[in-house]
Design an enzyme around this catalytic site. Structure first.
Site, PDB file in Angstrom:
ATOM      1  N   LYS A 180       0.730  -1.383  -0.158  1.00  0.00           N
ATOM      2  CA  LYS A 180       0.155   0.241   0.212  1.00  0.00           C
ATOM      3  C   LYS A 180       0.840   1.467  -0.014  1.00  0.00           C
ATOM      4  O   LYS A 180       2.292   1.340   0.169  1.00  0.00           O
ATOM      5  CB  LYS A 180      -0.914   0.143   1.181  1.00  0.00           C
ATOM      6  CG  LYS A 180      -2.238  -1.357   1.186  1.00  0.00           C
ATOM      7  CD  LYS A 180      -2.927  -0.470   0.064  1.00  0.00           C
ATOM      8  CE  LYS A 180      -3.832  -2.205  -0.452  1.00  0.00           C
ATOM      9  NZ  LYS A 180      -4.721  -2.665   0.632  1.00  0.00           N
TER      10      LYS A 180
HETATM   11  C1  PLP Z   1      -5.357  -3.988   1.168  1.00  0.00           C
HETATM   12  C2  PLP Z   1      -7.021  -3.517   0.958  1.00  0.00           C
HETATM   13  C3  PLP Z   1      -7.899  -3.970   1.918  1.00  0.00           C
HETATM   14  C4  PLP Z   1      -7.189  -5.151   3.207  1.00  0.00           C
HETATM   15  O1  PLP Z   1      -6.538  -4.541   3.458  1.00  0.00           O
HETATM   16  P1  PLP Z   1      -5.129  -5.589   4.609  1.00  0.00           P
HETATM   17  O2  PLP Z   1      -4.217  -4.567   5.214  1.00  0.00           O
HETATM   18  O3  PLP Z   1      -4.319  -6.636   3.685  1.00  0.00           O
HETATM   19  O4  PLP Z   1      -6.090  -6.581   5.280  1.00  0.00           O
HETATM   20  C5  PLP Z   1      -8.626  -3.444   2.020  1.00  0.00           C
HETATM   21  N1  PLP Z   1     -10.025  -3.535   1.134  1.00  0.00           N
HETATM   22  C6  PLP Z   1      -9.156  -2.715  -0.261  1.00  0.00           C
HETATM   23  C7  PLP Z   1      -9.555  -2.072  -0.885  1.00  0.00           C
HETATM   24  C8  PLP Z   1      -8.200  -2.801  -0.539  1.00  0.00           C
HETATM   25  O5  PLP Z   1      -7.543  -2.915  -1.434  1.00  0.00           O
END
Ligand code: PLP
Length: 370
Positions: A180
């Site tokens: 991210k």
């Molecule tokens: C990455 C993501 C999540 C969840 O995040 P994690 O940290 O991987 O649990 C939720 N919603 C979207 C749209 C994502 O891309």
């Protein structure tokens, strides 16, 4: 070439090592510092609670808003399955809504049509870091007494009308997983100005042990305590927070400008390319992924041509109402289903160069011209 990749190096490794050598690895002063730095960065007077994943952030946010069995939550079908699983983890029903062709964001008119007396919340997803017409989502929510839980996993560092996402939303959830906009290894955060919600999230991330967050931040443990609500082991560790702090410190100077510059280069070259459509550009965003639409049934051919050059691509996302677990929620969502056949996510992460992108786009364009 990877489609996404962690942008971490020796500074993050040193930060993690500093905690390991210190010998206290759990939730303590680093998490507290990360939360304070996140709050300062986001601006406004929002409170921040860090947790172990973005999915747990969503789960705890929903739970803290009182979402439970028999409740329904409106959510766009074009999202990671995390959004849906977080809703069903509360015992609530995710009601899949269609999206807009030009943005991939929630189609509010479709959502309005799915409102029932059981609807308790709406979860807009900031797909590909776009926020769209958030005002209308909030107006709709307010008019119908719904909570808004923003899935801002793609939108760390983005602004909407000059205000950072998180600064003044109802409840906003970020993910800090490895790929991210910033990472803490794994991780996430709940951000809200609602003092009750944040206090519930803080307790629930530590098994519901009341006021345990305050104790741990002071370097103590709770031996005499009470528990009223369902809790989970969802807290962030100091190792994760130490990594996250390094990332946050370089976000505005290194990570965000790099992501913006790469996405702008894609847009320069691809926006006039016949056979492709880009999603609407939002100037205030820090792009997490770069999905495009490949028209005329050529997506898989372009994808294969890129794979033949060892260029990885993605498909964000398979619509959730097409998954067995969530197939009962909505019958047909035609826009999302069309997008699912067209979507192709091109590589975007801070270690790519402009010439890497040119290689990608040369393959895309030559395949379409063939
Ligand atoms: C990455 C993501 C999540 C969840 O995040 P994690 O940290 O991987 O649990 C939720 N919603 C979207 C749209 C994502 O891309």
């Amino acid at each position: 070439m990877k489609v996404s990749k962690s942008a971490v190096g020796s500074a993050e490794a040193d930060a993690a090592a500093r905690i390991v050598v210190k010998g206290f690895l759990g939730m303590g002063p680093e998490v507290r510092a990360f939360e304070e730095e996140l709050a300062a960065y986001l601006g406004g007077d929002a409170h921040v609670a860090c947790v172990n994943t973005g999915t747990s952030a969503l789960h705890l946010a929903l739970q803290a808003c009182g979402i439970g069995p028999n409740d329904e939550v409106l959510v766009p079908t074009l999202t990671y399955v995390a959004s849906f699983q977080a809703i069903s983890a509360c015992g609530a029903t995710p009601v899949a809504c269609d999206v807009q062709m030009e943005s991939g964001l929630l189609n509010l008119e479709d959502a309005v049509g799915r409102l029932t007396p059981r609807t308790k919340a709406i979860m807009p997803v900031h797909y590909a870091s776009a926020t769209g017409d958030l005002e209308s989502v909030y107006r709709f929510a307010q008019a119908n007494g719904l909570r808004v839980i923003e899935d801002a996993a793609h939108a760390f560092g983005c602004s909407h009308r000059g205000v950072r996402i998180g600064a003044n939303g109802d409840v906003v959830c970020f993910s800090f997983d490895g790929i991210k906009n910033i990472t803490s290894g794994e991780g996430g955060a709940v951000v809200t100005r609602d003092a009750t919600v944040i206090s519930r999230v803080r307790d629930a991330r530590l098994l519901g042990v009341e006021k345990d967050t305050e104790k741990r931040f002071a370097g103590e443990r709770s031996w005499e305590f009470d528990v009223h609500a369902q809790g989970w082991r969802y807290h962030m560790s100091d190792i994760m927070a130490a990594i996250g702090r390094v990332q946050l410190a370089k976000f505005e100077t290194e990570l965000a400008p790099k992501r913006r510059a790469l996405a702008a280069h894609y847009r320069d070259r691809l926006s006039s390319c016949p056979g492709l459509r880009l999603f609407r550009n939002e100037a205030e965003c820090v792009p997490h992924i770069l999905p495009i639409r490949v028209l005329n049934g050529l997506r898989d051919r372009v994808r294969a041509a890129l794979a033949a050059e060892s260029i990885e691509t993605g498909i964000h996302y398979k619509p959730n109402h097409l998954l067995a677990r969530f197939s009962a929620t909505s019958a047909r969502l035609p826009v999302a289903e069309q997008l699912y056949t067209e979507l192709l996510t091109l590589p975007l992460h801070p270690s790519l160069t402009i010439s890497d992108l040119d290689i990608v786009m040369d393959v895309v364009q030559s395949t379409l011209n063939r």
